[in-house]
Design an enzyme around this catalytic site. Structure first.
Site, PDB file in Angstrom:
ATOM      1  N   CYS A  55       0.833  -1.211   0.000  1.00 20.89           N
ATOM      2  CA  CYS A  55       0.000   0.000   0.000  1.00 20.89           C
ATOM      3  C   CYS A  55       0.864   1.256   0.000  1.00 20.89           C
ATOM      4  O   CYS A  55       0.514   2.248  -0.639  1.00 20.89           O
ATOM      5  CB  CYS A  55      -0.945  -0.019   1.197  1.00 20.89           C
ATOM      6  SG  CYS A  55      -2.189  -1.324   1.055  1.00 20.89           S
ATOM      7  N   THR A  56       1.983   1.205   0.687  1.00 25.93           N
ATOM      8  CA  THR A  56       2.894   2.352   0.685  1.00 25.93           C
ATOM      9  C   THR A  56       3.461   2.569  -0.711  1.00 25.93           C
ATOM     10  O   THR A  56       3.473   3.695  -1.219  1.00 25.93           O
ATOM     11  CB  THR A  56       4.024   2.143   1.707  1.00 25.93           C
ATOM     12  OG1 THR A  56       3.441   2.048   3.015  1.00 25.93           O
ATOM     13  CG2 THR A  56       5.020   3.292   1.670  1.00 25.93           C
TER      14      THR A  56
END
Length: 103
Positions: free
Chosen positions: A10-11
């Site tokens: 997600c980062t």
């Protein structure tokens, strides 16, 4: 939709959107991120990585259910999916992301 704030995939994906924010803005595109994380978790994630776009907290799963990013309120995480919504408010495209580093 993204599964969990501040996790590696997600980062990577969120930073990719961050790095293209100027391009999106130049085209009049609004970028929003949605997860089932709390507002505090999303705020910390955004501040840590310098996101200029909004991260929304769908703790009730209502939005996730409406967009079919999850199957039930009990789902712990939404699917990783990007929606392109037209000016008329209709979904033009749904992209189910396999590689979170690709936009």
């Amino acid at each position: 939709f993204y599964p969990k704030a501040d996790t590696p995939g997600c980062t990577r994906q969120s930073c990719g959107f961050r790095d293209r924010t100027a391009d999106y803005e130049a085209r009049g595109v609004v970028v929003l991120g949605v997860s089932f994380d709390s507002p505090a978790e999303n705020r910390a994630f955004a501040e840590k990585h310098g996101f200029r776009y909004r991260l929304l907290s769908d703790v009730t799963r209502e939005t996730g259910l409406a967009y079919r990013a999850c199957d039930a309120r009990e789902d712990q995480y939404p699917r990783r999916v990007t929606y392109v919504i037209g000016a008329d408010g209709r979904i033009e495209q749904a992209v189910h992301t396999k590689d979170p580093g690709a936009q």
